[in-house]
Design an enzyme around this catalytic site. Structure first.
Site, mmCIF file in Angstrom:
data_model
loop_
_atom_site.group_PDB
_atom_site.id
_atom_site.type_symbol
_atom_site.label_atom_id
_atom_site.label_comp_id
_atom_site.label_asym_id
_atom_site.label_seq_id
_atom_site.Cartn_x
_atom_site.Cartn_y
_atom_site.Cartn_z
ATOM 1 N N GLN B 201 0.823 -1.210 0.000
ATOM 2 C CA GLN B 201 0.000 0.000 0.000
ATOM 3 C C GLN B 201 0.856 1.259 0.000
ATOM 4 O O GLN B 201 2.067 1.204 0.178
ATOM 5 C CB GLN B 201 -0.920 -0.006 1.230
ATOM 6 C CG GLN B 201 -0.160 -0.148 2.555
ATOM 7 C CD GLN B 201 -1.030 -0.663 3.675
ATOM 8 O OE1 GLN B 201 -2.247 -0.642 3.586
ATOM 9 N NE2 GLN B 201 -0.418 -1.135 4.748
ATOM 10 N N HIS B 231 -10.908 4.004 19.062
ATOM 11 C CA HIS B 231 -10.185 2.868 19.635
ATOM 12 C C HIS B 231 -10.705 2.456 21.016
ATOM 13 O O HIS B 231 -10.711 1.270 21.339
ATOM 14 C CB HIS B 231 -8.678 3.146 19.634
ATOM 15 C CG HIS B 231 -8.107 3.125 18.243
ATOM 16 N ND1 HIS B 231 -7.758 4.272 17.556
ATOM 17 C CD2 HIS B 231 -7.895 2.096 17.394
ATOM 18 C CE1 HIS B 231 -7.332 3.940 16.339
ATOM 19 N NE2 HIS B 231 -7.398 2.630 16.220
ATOM 20 N N ASP B 255 -1.415 0.256 13.175
ATOM 21 C CA ASP B 255 -1.059 1.555 13.752
ATOM 22 C C ASP B 255 -0.767 1.451 15.252
ATOM 23 O O ASP B 255 -0.240 2.382 15.862
ATOM 24 C CB ASP B 255 -2.151 2.600 13.477
ATOM 25 C CG ASP B 255 -3.526 2.119 13.914
ATOM 26 O OD1 ASP B 255 -3.622 1.336 14.888
ATOM 27 O OD2 ASP B 255 -4.527 2.533 13.276
ATOM 28 N N ASP B 275 -0.625 -8.148 11.172
ATOM 29 C CA ASP B 275 -0.873 -7.121 10.163
ATOM 30 C C ASP B 275 -0.039 -7.465 8.941
ATOM 31 O O ASP B 275 1.144 -7.773 9.051
ATOM 32 C CB ASP B 275 -0.503 -5.738 10.689
ATOM 33 C CG ASP B 275 -0.990 -4.627 9.746
ATOM 34 O OD1 ASP B 275 -1.921 -3.902 10.129
ATOM 35 O OD2 ASP B 275 -0.442 -4.505 8.635
ATOM 36 N N ASP B 309 -0.775 -12.417 5.975
ATOM 37 C CA ASP B 309 -2.182 -12.279 5.626
ATOM 38 C C ASP B 309 -2.973 -13.079 6.666
ATOM 39 O O ASP B 309 -2.713 -14.269 6.866
ATOM 40 C CB ASP B 309 -2.418 -12.841 4.215
ATOM 41 C CG ASP B 309 -3.835 -12.574 3.715
ATOM 42 O OD1 ASP B 309 -4.784 -12.711 4.521
ATOM 43 O OD2 ASP B 309 -4.003 -12.234 2.539
ATOM 44 N N ALA B 310 -3.903 -12.410 7.344
ATOM 45 C CA ALA B 310 -4.622 -13.047 8.446
ATOM 46 C C ALA B 310 -5.335 -14.330 8.008
ATOM 47 O O ALA B 310 -5.457 -15.279 8.782
ATOM 48 C CB ALA B 310 -5.640 -12.076 9.041
ATOM 49 N N ASP B 327 -9.649 -5.407 13.402
ATOM 50 C CA ASP B 327 -9.584 -4.011 12.969
ATOM 51 C C ASP B 327 -9.033 -3.931 11.543
ATOM 52 O O ASP B 327 -8.080 -3.221 11.272
ATOM 53 C CB ASP B 327 -8.676 -3.248 13.955
ATOM 54 C CG ASP B 327 -8.770 -1.733 13.774
ATOM 55 O OD1 ASP B 327 -9.710 -1.280 13.095
ATOM 56 O OD2 ASP B 327 -7.900 -1.021 14.304
#
Lengths: 549, 464
Positions: B201, B231, B255, B275, B309-310, B327
């Protein structure tokens, strides 16, 4: 490239199109280097020796007693083994020439993912296809039954959305029927076509059978249906005034994809079978597709696991003969360069028709209907290993499972990592190219006229039209040349008068192969394997609850 | 489409105007031909960079585009008549027309093939444009020698101008990357203080009066001014319902802000954060404003970061968790949509310890109502008991979440003190929905239909 006798331009002009050749061969430009790879192919040498009369005889101590011998380790042979095992008959041998089982459903694998070398999906079965439902149940692919008793395939085995996209004049669009830019008349004709197929889906004969069932034996053999076989798919469309170029491309794509031929060359029965047999259930929607990274290789791996040690590969059967109540199966052991013999009660010939005709002594002597009239089509399959995904230009629909190029004679490619849910990084693309020559023999010759490098160049040049960065991303290209890939359902060949009889046993020799159905489908191979095995089980005195019908 | 055909139309008419104007050139044809060549080089070469920079800044972008196209057209239109007249005395008329037009048409064919197939994919639009300009400038310079006998004076000046132009275009060609980021700056309201492209990205951090913002692929992820509302709402309800959350899993959330909330709780023993993008988790670890904002969560010894990758990771692990915070970015692509399917939630179920609580960010129930309820119903279809909730996050609007567990549960009556947003009243208000956000009929999101991605695209299209 070692392109003798081809120049690159001639090669691309012959197998793709003149504009692609011109664009790829700008004057003065060096042809880009090819990624490495190899030619993978079925062993033709022994087969062709056999064709030329090679019949070795085993020595006296070279014979083994075995109750049942299955000849051929494609899907039909493996299915027969699976059914015998399920039926409690566990002493059999399955003889196969190739080191890899599965015939045109075989698979390969890299460090990244497994990928197909041929057949790569099945429509989710309707409950009527009992053999396939039982197989998928055993594999853990089904998670239960719906309210109407129909099998429910677990989510991860259904083809993940988005399924298909088409590349047309520089851009990818979602779906297989190109709606972008379609005129009102195009869309109306598409609807007319769909309405006609829906009518055939709803059609029932006097015995309540569907026009097009899966397996085919569960459908109708009523004259109204079989009459379709006398027309070509082009004739059928023409008779309905269906002239829309987009519609014809769409229907032709189906004919090329499943039958390796063009509209004019394929039986209207086969064409409609493609669109109608997989629609059903209670919603009257097309059945979703079941697939794996390695395509039908997953089904083969399961069946091969069941057959286990009873598979003997590297054995080319050269003769099957009847001696009293014994069947003698003679095979040539390629590694040992010696003949071996099997004396058995019954044999199941799960071999393509042209081979069956040569192997079985009574058939050579003219007993029963001739089987060698089935025309055979040739295919090339390339597996391209990519270190990363091709760049997606804005405004294009993203990579799908099936990616089709409208302006190409190929069928495009499927993406092996689609079902593994990996959306980034290295992958393998399987590129399919049917040789649709009018004459089957010409197609076979054309297939063999190009080697690994030439076919790799064709695949890369073709796909580079849609993916300019493909060459840089490709690290390997392996090529499979299928000289006898599948029976070609040409008009008049699917429903010959002796269709039924060809599947009937000759004495103690039973027959199982998709050729008996004239269309090369996993379901048909499974059906014939299961049916032949059930004949053998019944003859051995076992009580059989049929999975076949 | 309108723009495309207008551009072609304007260009063709400008060619005509140029050709007509050529009759006013009566003397010094060779010199003017070279001058025209240089102007084409300048205009054509800088067209794409100028348009790129202007796209984000100039109100009447189309007007600029059409003017530029018209100007280029006029000068190109001048070229051919001038060239034909230059050759007038050397060749017969039929030869001139034949040769000039043949080369002209073949040239445009070559360009139109080269342009989309070779040049733009390899060089990018800006560099391609500069390259074409460069070629024109070189031809101009070369012509000063070719047409030397026909030019009376000022030859040196002409050459100097051509060389300066070539140098300028070369510099532009070399620095094209800087141009791209300069043009990007115009797309954001505040100043870009950090920008990087990872294989996954484009990450951009901007800074303004009210704090800073993080954008992924141009989509706002949080604004430091109000992210605490998001959050706290995402993390604490799940952590409150669970009596004793010791092992926590965060999916997405690179983040580190959800983790900051989790790590407030002393009873937490281990946090696993999955992530996809190491570039994102690195940035959150090392980029001071971001690391400060997430309270240096990544330095906490309880934290383990997994850059995978989840979807594939979750099929391989055997650990079980007490609380899972999901999230992920909004489902705006098929690759993200798979992380909101019954399949994914089924795999997630297998990773839950007895009594585990799950919180899922579910996009906006107001802007994307169908998408929101699609996520809720999909969780239910996967066997979860779900309590939908929402709150206002000014930077985003009204935002939606799901609190889920495999068995029935009650939202606790009290929130411990010390949070900026959540108190008892705020907690309970979140579980109430106004009329315009209530449930709607939806399809369940599955791998084989990706219903959610299609809903989401439809719904957000209305607001963009």
């Amino acid at each position: 490239m070692g392109l003798s006798p081809w120049t690159r331009r001639d090669l691309l002009a012959t197998f793709l199109a003149a504009p692609v050749a011109a664009a790829s061969c700008r004057s003065g430009a060096e042809p880009p280097p090819l990624p490495p790879g190899e030619l993978i192919g079925p062993s033709v040498e022994v087969g062709h020796r056999l064709r030329d009369g090679f019949r070795p005889e085993p020595p006296a101590d070279g014979w083994v007693d075995m109750p049942v011998v299955i000849v051929g380790g494609g899907v039909a042979g493996l299915s027969a083994a699976w059914r015998l095992e399920r039926g409690g008959l566990d002493r059999f041998a399955l003889l196969e020439l190739e080191p890899d089982l599965g015939g045109t459903s075989r698979a390969g694998h890299s460090d990244v993912v497994a990928y197909p070398w041929g057949a790569h999906y099945i429509p989710a079965p309707l409950k009527e296809d009992r053999a396939l439902v039982a197989l998928l149940d055993e594999m853990g692919v089904l998670e239960g039954r719906d309210a109407h008793g129909g099998p429910v395939v677990a989510e991860q085995f259904l083809c993940r959305d988005p399924e298909e996209r088409v590349f047309h004049r520089g851009r990818w669009y979602e779906g297989l029927y190109l709606t972008a830019g379609a005129s009102g008349d195009d869309l109306a004709q598409f609807e007319t076509f769909r309405a006609a197929t829906r009518e055939w889906v709803a059609w029932r004969d006097g015995r309540g059978r569907r026009a097009f069932g899966l397996p085919i034996a569960s459908g109708s053999d009523d004259a109204e249906v079989t009459a379709l076989d006398r027309l070509s798919m082009a004739d059928w469309l023409g008779a309905r005034g269906l002239t829309s170029e987009r519609l014809r491309w769409y229907v032709e794509y189906a004919c090329r994809d499943d039958y390796g031929g063009r509209l004019e060359q394929r039986s209207a029965w086969a064409g409609l079978f493609y669109f109608c047999s997989r629609v059903g259930g209670f919603d009257d929607e097309a059945q979703p597709l079941v697939t794996w990274p390695e395509g039908n290789g997953r089904l083969v791996a399961h069946l091969a696991g069941v057959a286990g040690e009873r598979v003997r590969s590297g054995l080319a059967v050269t003769d099957v003969r009847v001696v009293g109540t014994t069947i003698e199966v003679v095979a040539y052991d390629v590694a040992a360069d010696a003949a071996v013999g099997f004396r058995c009660d019954r044999a199941i010939l799960a071999t393509p028709s042209f081979l069956t005709e040569r192997l079985v002594a009574p058939l050579r002597d003219g007993v029963g209907p001739r089987r060698d009239g089935v025309p055979y089509g040739a295919w090339m399959v390339a597996n391209l290993h990519l270190r990363d995904r091709p760049r997606l230009r804005p405004g294009n629909f993203p990579m799908c499972w099936d990616n089709v190029l409208v302006e190409s004679p190929s069928l495009g490619y499927v993406v092996a990592t689609h079902q593994t849910e990996q959306d980034r990084g290295p992958t393998v693309l399987t590129y399919y190219y049917p040789l649709t020559d009018e004459n089957a023999r010409d197609g076979q010759q054309r297939l063999l006229s190009a080697g690994r490098d030439e076919w790799a160049e064709v695949a890369l040049a073709d796909l580079s039209v849609a993916h300019p960065d493909l060459r840089e991303l490709t690290t390997r290209v392996d090529i499979m040349r299928w000289g006898h890939a599948m029976a070609r359902p040409e008009p008049g060949t699917v429903w010959p008068p002796d269709r039924q009889r060809a599947a009937e046993p000759v004495g103690r020799v039973h027959f199982a192969h998709t050729d008996l159905s004239r269309v090369a489908l996993f379901e048909e191979a499974l059906y014939h394997g299961v049916r032949a095995a059930e004949e053998v089980l019944a003859a051995s005195g076992r009580r059989v609850e049929s999975l076949a019908l | 489409m309108t723009q495309f055909s207008l551009v072609i139309g304007i260009y063709l008419s400008a060619l005509g105007v140029g050709a007509w104007l050529s009759k006013f050139v009566t003397s010094n044809i060779a010199r003017i031909f070279i001058e025209v060549e240089l102007v084409v080089a300048l205009l054509g070469g800088t067209a794409a960079p100028v348009l790129f920079l202007a796209f984000a800044r100039v109100g009447a972008f189309s007007l600029l585009l059409y003017s530029l196209v018209f100007a280029i057209g006029v000068f190109v239109g001048l070229e051919i008549p001038l060239l034909m007249r230059l050759l007038e005395n050397r060749l017969s008329f039929k030869d001139i027309v034949a040769r000039v037009l043949a080369f002209d048409y073949i040239g445009s064919l070559a360009a139109s093939i080269l342009f989309p197939i070779i040049l733009v994919p390899r060089l990018g639009l800006i560099r391609t444009s500069l390259l074409f300009g460069l070629l024109n400038a070189v031809v101009g310079l070369w012509s000063t020698w070719l047409l030397n006998p026909l030019i009376k004076r000022g030859l040196t000046g002409l050459r100097i101008r051509a060389i300066v132009l070539i140098v300028l275009l070369c510099v532009g060609f070399w620095k094209a990357n800087a141009l791209t980021s300069l043009s990007e700056e115009g797309l954001y309201a505040d100043d870009v203080v950090y920008a990087t492209s990872t294989p996954y990205q484009r990450i951009v951090v901007t800074k303004g009066k009210s704090g800073f913002q993080l954008f992924l692929n141009g989509n706002l992820q949080f604004a430091s001014a109000d992210e605490y509302r998001y959050h706290e709402a995402l993390v604490h309800p799940a952590m409150l319902v669970h009596a004793n959350p010791r092992r926590v899993l965060v999916l997405g959330g690179g983040d580190g802000l959800a983790m900051r909330e989790i790590l407030r709780r002393p009873d937490v023993e281990a946090v696993t954060l999955v992530d996809l993008d190491p570039g994102m988790t690195e940035l959150s670890t090392r980029f001071p404003p971001l690391a400060d904002l997430n309270a240096h969560s990544f330095a906490d010894p309880r934290v383990t970061v997994v850059n995978r990758d989840a979807m594939t990771w979750i099929q391989e692990v055997t650990d079980r968790f007490d609380v899972v915070i999901v999230d992920f970015p909004d489902p705006n692509s098929f690759a993200l949509g798979k992380l909101y399917t019954t399949r994914f939630y089924g795999l997630l179920r297998a990773r839950l310890a007895p009594g585990a609580m799950v919180a899922v960010q579910c996009t906006s129930p107001l802007f994307a109502r169908t998408s929101y309820w699609c996520i809720i119903r999909t969780l239910e279809a996967a066997g979860f008991v779900v309590r939908p909730y929402q709150t206002a996050v000014p930077s985003f609007g009204v935002w939606g979440f799901a609190l889920a567990s495999l068995g029935p549960f009650e939202v606790p009556p009290a929130v411990p003190p010390g949070l900026r947003f959540l108190n008892d009243d705020a907690l309970h208000a979140m579980f109430r929905f106004s009329e315009d956000m209530g449930p709607v009929e939806v399809e369940i999101n599955r791998l084989d239909n990706q219903a959610l991605v299609r809903y989401y695209e439809q719904e957000w299209k209305r607001w963009d």
